[in-house]
Design a protein around this motif. Structure first.
Motif, PDB file in Angstrom:
ATOM      1  N   VAL A 102       0.873  -1.166   0.000  1.00  0.00           N
ATOM      2  CA  VAL A 102       0.000   0.000   0.000  1.00  0.00           C
ATOM      3  C   VAL A 102       0.911   1.217   0.000  1.00  0.00           C
ATOM      4  CG1 VAL A 102      -1.745   1.310   1.256  1.00  0.00           C
ATOM      5  CG2 VAL A 102      -1.826  -1.177   1.260  1.00  0.00           C
ATOM      6  N   LEU A 103       0.784   2.054  -1.022  1.00  0.00           N
ATOM      7  CA  LEU A 103       1.600   3.263  -1.147  1.00  0.00           C
ATOM      8  C   LEU A 103       0.712   4.468  -0.884  1.00  0.00           C
ATOM      9  CD1 LEU A 103       2.487   1.070  -3.529  1.00  0.00           C
ATOM     10  CD2 LEU A 103       4.167   2.822  -3.956  1.00  0.00           C
ATOM     11  N   THR A 104       1.183   5.383  -0.045  1.00  0.00           N
ATOM     12  CA  THR A 104       0.434   6.605   0.229  1.00  0.00           C
ATOM     13  C   THR A 104       1.310   7.807  -0.053  1.00  0.00           C
ATOM     14  OG1 THR A 104       1.079   6.774   2.560  1.00  0.00           O
ATOM     15  CG2 THR A 104      -0.909   5.496   2.050  1.00  0.00           C
TER      16      THR A 104
ATOM     17  N   ARG B  28      -3.405  10.652  -1.160  1.00  0.00           N
ATOM     18  CA  ARG B  28      -3.704   9.615  -2.155  1.00  0.00           C
ATOM     19  C   ARG B  28      -3.100   8.306  -1.687  1.00  0.00           C
ATOM     20  NH1 ARG B  28      -3.870   9.717  -8.582  1.00  0.00           N
ATOM     21  NH2 ARG B  28      -4.527   7.581  -8.711  1.00  0.00           N
ATOM     22  N   ALA B  29      -3.759   7.217  -1.991  1.00  0.00           N
ATOM     23  CA  ALA B  29      -3.259   5.887  -1.649  1.00  0.00           C
ATOM     24  C   ALA B  29      -3.590   4.927  -2.784  1.00  0.00           C
ATOM     25  CB  ALA B  29      -3.873   5.391  -0.346  1.00  0.00           C
ATOM     26  N   VAL B  30      -2.660   4.024  -3.068  1.00  0.00           N
ATOM     27  CA  VAL B  30      -2.866   2.997  -4.085  1.00  0.00           C
ATOM     28  C   VAL B  30      -2.365   1.657  -3.560  1.00  0.00           C
ATOM     29  CG1 VAL B  30      -2.724   4.574  -6.055  1.00  0.00           C
ATOM     30  CG2 VAL B  30      -0.651   3.462  -5.227  1.00  0.00           C
ATOM     31  N   THR B  31      -2.840   0.595  -4.167  1.00  0.00           N
ATOM     32  CA  THR B  31      -2.355  -0.737  -3.838  1.00  0.00           C
ATOM     33  C   THR B  31      -1.539  -1.266  -5.010  1.00  0.00           C
ATOM     34  OG1 THR B  31      -4.359  -1.771  -4.703  1.00  0.00           O
ATOM     35  CG2 THR B  31      -4.324  -1.251  -2.353  1.00  0.00           C
ATOM     36  N   LEU B  32      -0.569  -2.098  -4.685  1.00  0.00           N
ATOM     37  CA  LEU B  32       0.294  -2.682  -5.709  1.00  0.00           C
ATOM     38  C   LEU B  32       0.589  -4.120  -5.317  1.00  0.00           C
ATOM     39  CD1 LEU B  32       2.042  -2.275  -8.271  1.00  0.00           C
ATOM     40  CD2 LEU B  32       3.898  -1.556  -6.759  1.00  0.00           C
ATOM     41  N   THR B  33       0.161  -5.050  -6.147  1.00  0.00           N
ATOM     42  CA  THR B  33       0.434  -6.469  -5.944  1.00  0.00           C
ATOM     43  C   THR B  33       1.309  -6.934  -7.098  1.00  0.00           C
ATOM     44  OG1 THR B  33      -1.696  -6.755  -4.867  1.00  0.00           O
ATOM     45  CG2 THR B  33      -0.611  -8.746  -5.652  1.00  0.00           C
ATOM     46  N   CYS B  34       2.420  -7.575  -6.772  1.00  0.00           N
ATOM     47  CA  CYS B  34       3.373  -7.957  -7.823  1.00  0.00           C
ATOM     48  C   CYS B  34       3.524  -9.456  -8.017  1.00  0.00           C
ATOM     49  CB  CYS B  34       4.737  -7.333  -7.523  1.00  0.00           C
ATOM     50  SG  CYS B  34       4.726  -5.529  -7.619  1.00  0.00           S
ATOM     51  N   ALA B  35       2.973 -10.273  -7.162  1.00  0.00           N
ATOM     52  CA  ALA B  35       3.113 -11.716  -7.338  1.00  0.00           C
ATOM     53  C   ALA B  35       1.757 -12.375  -7.169  1.00  0.00           C
ATOM     54  CB  ALA B  35       4.103 -12.285  -6.324  1.00  0.00           C
TER      55      ALA B  35
END
Length: 144
Positions: free
Chosen positions: A44-46, A60-67
């Motif tokens: 979770v990036l803010t 602002r906040a976003v989610t990032l899944t890489c696997a």
């Protein structure tokens, strides 16, 4: 007699609570979903305006899944995951874009990253002098 009945009921409820998930539909549901071959990578990036995450509220906040695949609400999830893999998951090792010219304006922007990268807990905070400096750091990880 009452205490024996109460003890029996307590033991029965405890056994049901402990052993219940091991029987019936729970076992079938667990065997139906395959185990993942990949270590989890979900972040979770803010981003907020201020000198530290303690005083800045997230703008602002976003989610990032890489696997196993790149996904989430990050606008460039695949590219951000590729950059993180190239840096070995080290957010301090991300490259800075050399083609960006920023002013010397001081309007601090703080970025936080929390979650798991390849099975390891991540908690990261970095303050940039302004939004332009944040955008110049890493090609797309902090571009949201």
């Amino acid at each position: 007699m009452r205490s024996t009945a109460r003890l029996a009921a307590t033991l029965g409820l405890t056994a049901a609570a402990v052993c219940g998930p091991l029987t019936g539909a729970s076992v079938a549901a667990q065997s139906a979903s395959p185990m993942s071959l990949y270590a989890p990578s979900a972040l979770v990036l803010t981003m907020g305006h201020g000198e530290s995450a303690a005083v800045a509220s997230p703008a602002r906040a976003v989610t990032l899944t890489c696997a196993p695949t790149a996904s989430g609400t990050h606008p460039a999830a695949a590219q951000a995951c590729a950059e993180l893999r190239a840096a070995g998951g080290d957010l301090d090792a991300l490259t800075t874009r050399g083609d960006v010219l920023c002013t010397r304006e001081y309007a601090p922007v703080v970025v936080t990253v929390d979650g798991v990268w390849q099975g390891k807990r991540v908690s990261y905070e970095r303050t940039f002098a302004n939004a332009c400096m944040k955008s110049a750091y890493g090609t797309s990880v902090f571009e949201f």
